[in-house]
Design an enzyme around this catalytic site. Sequence first.
Site, PDB file in Angstrom:
ATOM      1  N   GLY A 143       0.807  -1.219   0.000  1.00 12.73           N
ATOM      2  CA  GLY A 143       0.000   0.000   0.000  1.00 12.73           C
ATOM      3  C   GLY A 143       0.840   1.268   0.000  1.00 12.73           C
ATOM      4  N   HIS A 144       0.156   2.379   0.006  1.00 10.45           N
ATOM      5  CA  HIS A 144       0.809   3.680  -0.100  1.00 10.45           C
ATOM      6  C   HIS A 144       1.587   4.002   1.166  1.00 10.45           C
ATOM      7  CE1 HIS A 144      -3.313   3.884   1.267  1.00 10.45           C
ATOM      8  NE2 HIS A 144      -3.056   4.972   1.925  1.00 10.45           N
ATOM      9  N   ASN A 145       2.695   4.699   0.984  1.00 10.30           N
ATOM     10  CA  ASN A 145       3.513   5.188   2.095  1.00 10.30           C
ATOM     11  C   ASN A 145       4.264   4.111   2.864  1.00 10.30           C
ATOM     12  OD1 ASN A 145       2.991   7.827   1.743  1.00 10.30           O
ATOM     13  ND2 ASN A 145       1.375   7.941   3.285  1.00 10.30           N
TER      14      ASN A 145
END
Lengths: 324, 324, 324
Positions: free
Chosen positions: B233-235
């Site tokens: 996922g993001h980050n």
Amino acid sequence: MKSTVKEIAEGVKARLVGDGTVALSGIASIESACAGDLVFVENEKHLRQALESAASAVMAGEFAAGQAASKPLLICSQPRLAFARAAKVLCAGSLGEAGVHPSAVVHPSARLGKEVRVEASVVIAEGAAIGDRTRVSAGTVIGFDVSIGNDCYLYPNVTIYAGARIGARVIIHAGAVLGSDGFGYVRDRATERYEKFPQVGRLEIGDTTVDRGALDVTRIGRGTKLDNLVHIGHNCQLGENVIIAAQTGLSGSIVLEDNVVLGGQVGIGEHARIEEGVMLGGQGGVLPHKVLRGKGVAFWGTPAKPVREYLRELAALARLARKG
Amino acid sequence: MKSTVKEIAEGVKARLVGDGTVALSGIASIESACAGDLVFVENEKHLRQALESAASAVMAGEFAAGQAASKPLLICSQPRLAFARAAKVLCAGSLGEAGVHPSAVVHPSARLGKEVRVEASVVIAEGAAIGDRTRVSAGTVIGFDVSIGNDCYLYPNVTIYAGARIGARVIIHAGAVLGSDGFGYVRDRATERYEKFPQVGRLEIGDTTVDRGALDVTRIGRGTKLDNLVHIGHNCQLGENVIIAAQTGLSGSIVLEDNVVLGGQVGIGEHARIEEGVMLGGQGGVLPHKVLRGKGVAFWGTPAKPVREYLRELAALARLARKG
Amino acid sequence: MKSTVKEIAEGVKARLVGDGTVALSGIASIESACAGDLVFVENEKHLRQALESAASAVMAGEFAAGQAASKPLLICSQPRLAFARAAKVLCAGSLGEAGVHPSAVVHPSARLGKEVRVEASVVIAEGAAIGDRTRVSAGTVIGFDVSIGNDCYLYPNVTIYAGARIGARVIIHAGAVLGSDGFGYVRDRATERYEKFPQVGRLEIGDTTVDRGALDVTRIGRGTKLDNLVHIGHNCQLGENVIIAAQTGLSGSIVLEDNVVLGGQVGIGEHARIEEGVMLGGQGGVLPHKVLRGKGVAFWGTPAKPVREYLRELAALARLARKG
């Protein structure tokens, strides 16, 4: 493709009751049927609904034999199966014209069989061989020395890695990746870094994300069906008529014998063996090197155990929690 | 690529016992070895089988040093590792000729390094930069302003979203999607509808389905390996030499420190931190904001706990269920 | 796209405190903000950090109203939501110029709307229709008789199977496969082999791996968001504003009502119904034909139960194991 009730009945070996000249042009569920459609019923309670639908004919079991019917009936012992076979005739689409699209890039050394269709933007590498009447849809990439049998259907944007061997009549859905490198690494104890372990084995047949074997060959048997987003690790051996539902993953060197059924999101550890006819419920997990056996026995849970045992545990835990 | 036993022994720093002039042309498992193949054995009990195989030479541990051998032996402390390195030489395929295929579409502003190979139907967008000797296989699409380092290998049908930064020597397998929008939505309390939350961060390095960061940068460290169908996922921030098996998913803003090992189908909640050297077994689950620590400690289950504790619970439950 | 603080404040209906002429050119997190960026804070404790950052303006809740501020403030009741809307303006990329790339292959019978962009190596089959201002990115393949609405964005290497109906404003990420055959087989009791069950239903709207309906139509409602590697089986009906996190799988004929939220790696058995507003935690599993109900009720575990009940069971088991 249009057909008459009589032609369909003969084709699937059903007994015709009623007017055999009625024309059929498609299939449908009872709820959505229109004129021209064939529908099917597996038990008596849905028969009336089928007869009252807009369908033009009804495939049904022996229970329908004596009934007064307003439409032609096609009576047989396995109506769902016969319906599936009728659908093959009634829904047979054209596979499109044979030929190689001008935008496809086919290496001069690649061999194409008779009546092969190669669509736009397809790339076929050196040494590849494509069997007769096989269709390779747009955007698909076929690697070096791949061999694909007769009457296969590759949907768009498939990738097949170098050296894979695909049998006849294999269907490969869009976006599938076959024969990629297995996920094998070896750790250098001195530097504590991982290095890639060689993956020079070769895939034989299959229809979803399938790793190429690590040293040895990965085999997938005839009639086996793999759903979306399935992962098959290197060196796995899958028997015939195995069914694997979506998102299930097999790590390396696993054996699934004939007629194994795996639910969705199942995970199986390396070197496990699932013997003939075992069923494993969704999200079940099998530890590495474990063997599951028992034709027709259902397993569930992680670590997987016979379903009755697993349910007993769930019940015991619920009782315990209620007691506080 | 052909080589002699002596050249291979020198290359991997193994001690040669026997005839160094024997020619090698490939690697194999003991079961499938042919003349010209190198095989390896990690323990004494398989040595005899290796010596009786059709292989031309055997990589082995110190245990083989004193043994009478009918073939050349390459003796070293980590035979599996040395075998992997020998394979890199013996199996080195040609990367194909450098150059841009006429059917590829490369934006005039894109910069290609030296000896880059761009295959058929590749699309490279405005502002992208591709490093020296990198190979971009057929059907791959590289977005606006993407940068890719030297000596990378992108297999077919990969997609890289705008702005991603890929380092050197990265291998990206077929069908991988890198740097797509994170899955972030914000709910309007008035209308109760979701709106997309901006995802303008940027991916740095990686080799599977990896979301682009939401506002900040997603980083994946050197030497990290991601198997098929992994979702990041993001980050997320992944350290060096992290290993993630197939079908594992990380939601957003997770930290995996160096040398973490995750089994297949693991799920990790947002903002969790897995500290250096932790191992988490297949199908394990980690709750959001949770921290797992302990170099070399194995965790398992959902919610994940030390494996000994987890096994104790499984055993206690099985006993309870038997009692009824 | 550049804008002023005043223009953004008006656009998102925030109250402006400070200099409205300050120029904005992007968005960022507080940690990574540069001059020209807008940032946001949802609670008082981060306000100071935001004001001390390099950002040019701060979106904040009412708590910021009375504070002395060194930068322009945009005050509103839902700062995260308003920030997301501001981002749409500030980060609006060009969709690229309209037109059909010469390497795209568009069947003469396909109908393209106004200002459609069709990129390199796209293939659009017979009878397909693409709405106004829709962008079809490189390598995407659109099947026979597919219809796609206005203002859609298809990323690269997407595949859409024949007959799918996609609404307006749908975003389809790279590599997604929509409308492929459902996974339906029927077993011949005589030969014990599986035969394909017909899949002639049709997909309506959606944005990830979505099976085409088996006989009936699969529908996905407006505002629903599906994350990476999600699998939606045949005949599923998804309501509006449903959120499904990565790697979740739905087998066939499942109903998810409006506003359902599913975590990652959830698995749901066929014919289950998840009623309006239910939330199901990551890795949860729902048995076939089961119904979950309760607006805002959170479920977890396999088989899924109310989260409080599930946590009670986990605690009871941990206690039991400690007792030995």
